[in-house]
Design a protein around this motif. Structure first.
Motif, PDB file in Angstrom:
ATOM      1  N   HIS A 265     -27.266   5.167  10.940  1.00  0.00           N
ATOM      2  CA  HIS A 265     -26.829   6.071  12.005  1.00  0.00           C
ATOM      3  C   HIS A 265     -27.807   6.078  13.174  1.00  0.00           C
ATOM      4  CE1 HIS A 265     -24.046   7.461   8.951  1.00  0.00           C
ATOM      5  NE2 HIS A 265     -23.426   8.165   9.859  1.00  0.00           N
ATOM      6  N   SER A 266     -28.626   5.012  13.230  1.00  0.00           N
ATOM      7  CA  SER A 266     -29.595   4.860  14.319  1.00  0.00           C
ATOM      8  C   SER A 266     -30.495   6.078  14.441  1.00  0.00           C
ATOM      9  CB  SER A 266     -28.866   4.596  15.656  1.00  0.00           C
ATOM     10  OG  SER A 266     -28.069   3.439  15.571  1.00  0.00           O
ATOM     11  N   ALA A 267     -30.860   6.628  13.304  1.00  0.00           N
ATOM     12  CA  ALA A 267     -31.732   7.804  13.281  1.00  0.00           C
ATOM     13  C   ALA A 267     -33.053   7.435  12.629  1.00  0.00           C
ATOM     14  CB  ALA A 267     -31.072   8.945  12.530  1.00  0.00           C
ATOM     15  N   ALA A 268     -34.119   8.078  13.071  1.00  0.00           N
ATOM     16  CA  ALA A 268     -35.434   7.810  12.501  1.00  0.00           C
ATOM     17  C   ALA A 268     -35.689   8.632  11.254  1.00  0.00           C
ATOM     18  CB  ALA A 268     -36.521   8.097  13.541  1.00  0.00           C
ATOM     19  N   ALA A 269     -35.046   9.786  11.146  1.00  0.00           N
ATOM     20  CA  ALA A 269     -35.280  10.698  10.026  1.00  0.00           C
ATOM     21  C   ALA A 269     -34.095  11.637   9.888  1.00  0.00           C
ATOM     22  CB  ALA A 269     -36.567  11.493  10.259  1.00  0.00           C
ATOM     23  N   PRO A 270     -33.958  12.334   8.741  1.00  0.00           N
ATOM     24  CA  PRO A 270     -32.870  13.308   8.583  1.00  0.00           C
ATOM     25  C   PRO A 270     -32.853  14.371   9.672  1.00  0.00           C
ATOM     26  CG  PRO A 270     -33.887  12.852   6.466  1.00  0.00           C
ATOM     27  CD  PRO A 270     -34.735  12.173   7.488  1.00  0.00           C
ATOM     28  N   ALA A 271     -34.030  14.693  10.244  1.00  0.00           N
ATOM     29  CA  ALA A 271     -34.062  15.697  11.309  1.00  0.00           C
ATOM     30  C   ALA A 271     -33.164  15.294  12.470  1.00  0.00           C
ATOM     31  CB  ALA A 271     -35.494  15.891  11.792  1.00  0.00           C
ATOM     32  N   ASP A 272     -33.068  13.982  12.731  1.00  0.00           N
ATOM     33  CA  ASP A 272     -32.187  13.511  13.806  1.00  0.00           C
ATOM     34  C   ASP A 272     -30.723  13.709  13.428  1.00  0.00           C
ATOM     35  OD1 ASP A 272     -34.408  12.573  15.334  1.00  0.00           O
ATOM     36  OD2 ASP A 272     -34.490  10.797  14.055  1.00  0.00           O
ATOM     37  N   LEU A 273     -30.415  13.529  12.143  1.00  0.00           N
ATOM     38  CA  LEU A 273     -29.025  13.701  11.702  1.00  0.00           C
ATOM     39  C   LEU A 273     -28.592  15.159  11.759  1.00  0.00           C
ATOM     40  CD1 LEU A 273     -28.653  11.296   8.635  1.00  0.00           C
ATOM     41  CD2 LEU A 273     -28.193  10.857  11.045  1.00  0.00           C
ATOM     42  N   ARG A 274     -29.533  16.089  11.691  1.00  0.00           N
ATOM     43  CA  ARG A 274     -29.186  17.504  11.762  1.00  0.00           C
ATOM     44  C   ARG A 274     -28.608  17.880  13.123  1.00  0.00           C
ATOM     45  NH1 ARG A 274     -34.495  18.872   8.505  1.00  0.00           N
ATOM     46  NH2 ARG A 274     -33.627  19.217   6.411  1.00  0.00           N
ATOM     47  N   LYS A 275     -28.812  17.034  14.105  1.00  0.00           N
ATOM     48  CA  LYS A 275     -28.297  17.295  15.442  1.00  0.00           C
ATOM     49  C   LYS A 275     -26.871  16.775  15.615  1.00  0.00           C
ATOM     50  CE  LYS A 275     -33.009  16.689  17.193  1.00  0.00           C
ATOM     51  NZ  LYS A 275     -33.902  15.854  18.055  1.00  0.00           N
ATOM     52  N   ILE A 276     -26.412  15.988  14.641  1.00  0.00           N
ATOM     53  CA  ILE A 276     -25.081  15.392  14.723  1.00  0.00           C
ATOM     54  C   ILE A 276     -24.075  16.309  14.050  1.00  0.00           C
ATOM     55  CG2 ILE A 276     -23.672  13.403  14.052  1.00  0.00           C
ATOM     56  CD1 ILE A 276     -26.198  11.723  14.065  1.00  0.00           C
ATOM     57  N   PRO A 277     -22.911  16.577  14.672  1.00  0.00           N
ATOM     58  CA  PRO A 277     -21.895  17.420  14.020  1.00  0.00           C
ATOM     59  C   PRO A 277     -21.537  16.882  12.638  1.00  0.00           C
ATOM     60  CG  PRO A 277     -21.313  17.035  16.307  1.00  0.00           C
ATOM     61  CD  PRO A 277     -22.490  16.140  16.017  1.00  0.00           C
ATOM     62  N   ALA A 278     -21.347  17.787  11.714  1.00  0.00           N
ATOM     63  CA  ALA A 278     -21.078  17.399  10.327  1.00  0.00           C
ATOM     64  C   ALA A 278     -19.855  16.505  10.220  1.00  0.00           C
ATOM     65  CB  ALA A 278     -20.895  18.651   9.476  1.00  0.00           C
ATOM     66  N   GLU A 279     -18.845  16.749  11.050  1.00  0.00           N
ATOM     67  CA  GLU A 279     -17.609  15.978  10.980  1.00  0.00           C
ATOM     68  C   GLU A 279     -17.840  14.492  11.242  1.00  0.00           C
ATOM     69  OE1 GLU A 279     -16.897  20.161  11.583  1.00  0.00           O
ATOM     70  OE2 GLU A 279     -18.102  18.711  12.714  1.00  0.00           O
ATOM     71  N   GLN A 280     -18.932  14.166  11.941  1.00  0.00           N
ATOM     72  CA  GLN A 280     -19.229  12.764  12.239  1.00  0.00           C
ATOM     73  C   GLN A 280     -20.032  12.093  11.129  1.00  0.00           C
ATOM     74  OE1 GLN A 280     -20.959  12.287  16.167  1.00  0.00           O
ATOM     75  NE2 GLN A 280     -19.644  13.870  17.042  1.00  0.00           N
ATOM     76  N   LEU A 281     -20.459  12.869  10.152  1.00  0.00           N
ATOM     77  CA  LEU A 281     -21.284  12.324   9.074  1.00  0.00           C
ATOM     78  C   LEU A 281     -20.526  12.123   7.775  1.00  0.00           C
ATOM     79  CD1 LEU A 281     -24.529  14.465   9.552  1.00  0.00           C
ATOM     80  CD2 LEU A 281     -24.181  12.088  10.246  1.00  0.00           C
ATOM     81  N   VAL A 282     -19.492  12.924   7.541  1.00  0.00           N
ATOM     82  CA  VAL A 282     -18.810  12.869   6.253  1.00  0.00           C
ATOM     83  C   VAL A 282     -18.073  11.557   6.084  1.00  0.00           C
ATOM     84  CG1 VAL A 282     -18.604  15.361   6.001  1.00  0.00           C
ATOM     85  CG2 VAL A 282     -16.813  14.099   7.196  1.00  0.00           C
TER      86      VAL A 282
END
Length: 534
Positions: A265-282
């Protein structure tokens, strides 16, 4: 997980309601609640009660935190949303989806706080990436009318419930990550233990029960030290973590997959994923990857591999009732026919897949266990073979491990009720012709919610079977034994004269365990663990 600082009795004493079954407000940890009258006389329902804080923003991928306190009186009259997940045509979300989903629902027939009724806590299935505790088939009113309190709840699913990552472990006071969905389940049980007395329940008489992923959860919860003192009995329908599907993972395996997921997801750490809406991660519905939820040996929820915990007798020693349906794989089989040669070829390639170095040692035993001399018999043997890999072996291994190291009674069943005809279509909509009870078809019988499934033309005998199963399940919750007056005798699996298995149908009967040779043959193969099925 936070420690229990108060007892359930304290909350009962300070409750503002003398009668749990009235419309008066009752007090739980977070504040005052009012419920609504159920459709059945004497049953009261409390819906959408938060048992933990919303796991959103900085709390995403954190162990559950205490639910916020509220002022005034909260109306518990509406179900909460399902936990955010991929879109499913099979499991709709009529109450919406949200990360703010850690709610539970309570059906109580208690008239006074002193009733001390047994409690049944349901853990829903659907592969750890789908489903919710608010599905109509899980309505607890019919079971509650038999003298128990029923609780259902949601827990985090898929990537939101089971992402492991070294950065998340560093954030954790317990140096663990990935088991967030299971920690939600533990927190729901802790909430029940602390608060159920206010609804007329007995916090020391809690039975957990679940189906498929829910049954797998039950097997893991019994092995976790975090649930000590929270569980008095366990029921598992069609599954456990002792089969070849979704086996518990090591922390290293889970974290490696988590690092790969974050990078994708082109993220360096889970902290970056916390900024992404949940609907885009499931994950899309049907995705079968690591985040469907195998329990992780994280040193906290699971301090060791589950099989080792049970083998050492360190699981909770409580009565166990478990089993599966007689035709679990009918909907998954593409071909309706199979020849004797095709069956033998399938068994041979199964051996190569699992144990290509020593397959000759296991071939005679496996071929004998699933022998067939005609194509018709081969079709049945093939279904049995597939079902045993899916749920049969897992439930057998669970009850055998548990009874070896626990002196508590155990009961095993096979549900064999054929589904009735569909109202508006042919049986082809469900896949090949069923030779027995399909996967998950027992749920409506257990809950007494046959009419919630409008596809089928239910028959009077179906309601008789449902009544029987509700009696068995609630008797087990009350006493640790499904037997009761007027019911066919259910012999214990721990019977001194040999394991007994109950066939559940219109003419239910208990008989000595059949087909043990199949499970012994599979156990010999799986225990070698020479190759891992992908």
């Amino acid at each position: 997980m936070r420690m229990r600082s108060k007892t359930a009795a304290v909350f009962a004493v300070f409750s503002t309601a003398a009668i749990a079954g009235t419309g008066d407000a009752i007090r739980v940890e977070s504040g005052l609640l009012t419920g609504i009258a159920g459709a059945r006389p004497g049953v009261r329902v409390y819906k959408g009660v938060p048992y933990a804080a919303p796991p959103i923003g900085p709390l995403r991928w954190k162990e559950p935190q205490p639910a916020a306190k509220w002022t005034g009186i909260r109306k518990a009259d509406q179900f909460g949303p399902s936990c955010t997940r991929g879109v499913s045509k099979y499991m709709p979300a009529p109450y919406g989806m949200s990360e703010d989903c850690l709610h539970l629902n309570i059906w109580t027939p208690a008239k006074t706080l002193a009733d001390g009724l047994p409690v049944m806590v349901w853990i829903h299935g659907s592969g750890f990436f789908d489903g919710a505790g608010t599905e109509p088939r899980y309505d607890g009113e019919s079971l509650a009318s038999k003298g128990v309190i029923v609780v259902t709840f949601n827990y985090r699913l898929g990537i939101l419930g089971f992402l492991a990552h070294p950065a998340l472990a560093r954030e954790s006071a317990h140096h663990s990550s990935g088991n967030y969905g299971f920690l939600d389940q533990v927190e729901a049980l802790r909430w029940v233990h602390q608060n159920i007395a206010a609804f007329g329940g007995n916090p020391d008489r809690v039975t957990i029960f679940g189906q498929s992923a829910g049954a797998m959860s039950v097997s893991a919860l019994l092995g976790s030290p975090l649930t000590r003192g929270l569980i008095a009995g366990a029921i598992g329908e069609s599954g456990s973590f002792f089969g070849p599907i979704l086996k518990p993972m090591t922390m290293a395996e889970a974290e490696a997959a988590g690092v790969k997921y974050v990078s994708s997801h082109s993220a360096a750490a889970p902290a970056d994923l916390r900024k992404i809406p949940a609907e885009q991660l499931v994950e899309p519905f049907g995705t079968n990857d690591i985040y469907n939820g195998p329990a992780i040996v994280d040193g906290y929820f699971l301090p060791a591999p589950l099989k080792d915990i049970y083998a050492a007798g360190k699981q909770q020693h409580v009565p166990l009732l478990t089993g599966f349906n007689s035709d679990e794989m009918s909907a998954a089989i593409i071909s309706k026919t199979m020849s004797v040669r095709e069956l033998r070829d399938q068994l041979f390639y199964f051996l190569l897949e699992w144990d290509d170095e020593n397959y000759r040692d296991d071939q005679p035993q496996l071929m004998t266990a699933y022998a067939a001399n005609t194509d018709q018999a081969a079709e049945i043997a093939n279904r049995d073979f597939m079902a045993d890999q899916y749920t049969g072996y897992a439930t057998w291994k669970w009850i055998n491990l548990h009874t070896k190291t626990s002196a508590k009674p155990a009961f095993r069943y096979v549900f064999n009720r054929l589904s009735p005809p569909l109202k508006t279509a042919t049986d082809s909509q469900l896949g090949p012709r069923a030779l027995g009870a399909r996967a998950s078809s027992e749920i409506e019988y257990v809950f007494g919610t046959l009419n919630s499934n409008e596809r089928f033309s239910w028959r009077p005998d179906d309601f008789k079977v449902s009544e029987l199963m509700q009696s068995y399940w609630t008797n087990f919750a009350k006493t640790g034994d499904p037997n009761g007056p007027g019911l066919p005798v259910w012999g214990a699996y721990t019977n001194k004269s040999g394991p007994q298995v109950m066939t559940l149908d219109l003419n239910s009967r208990s008989a000595p365990e059949a087909h043990r040779d199949r499970y012994i043959a599979l156990d010999r193969i799986y225990s070698k663990n020479v190759k891992k099925r992908r």
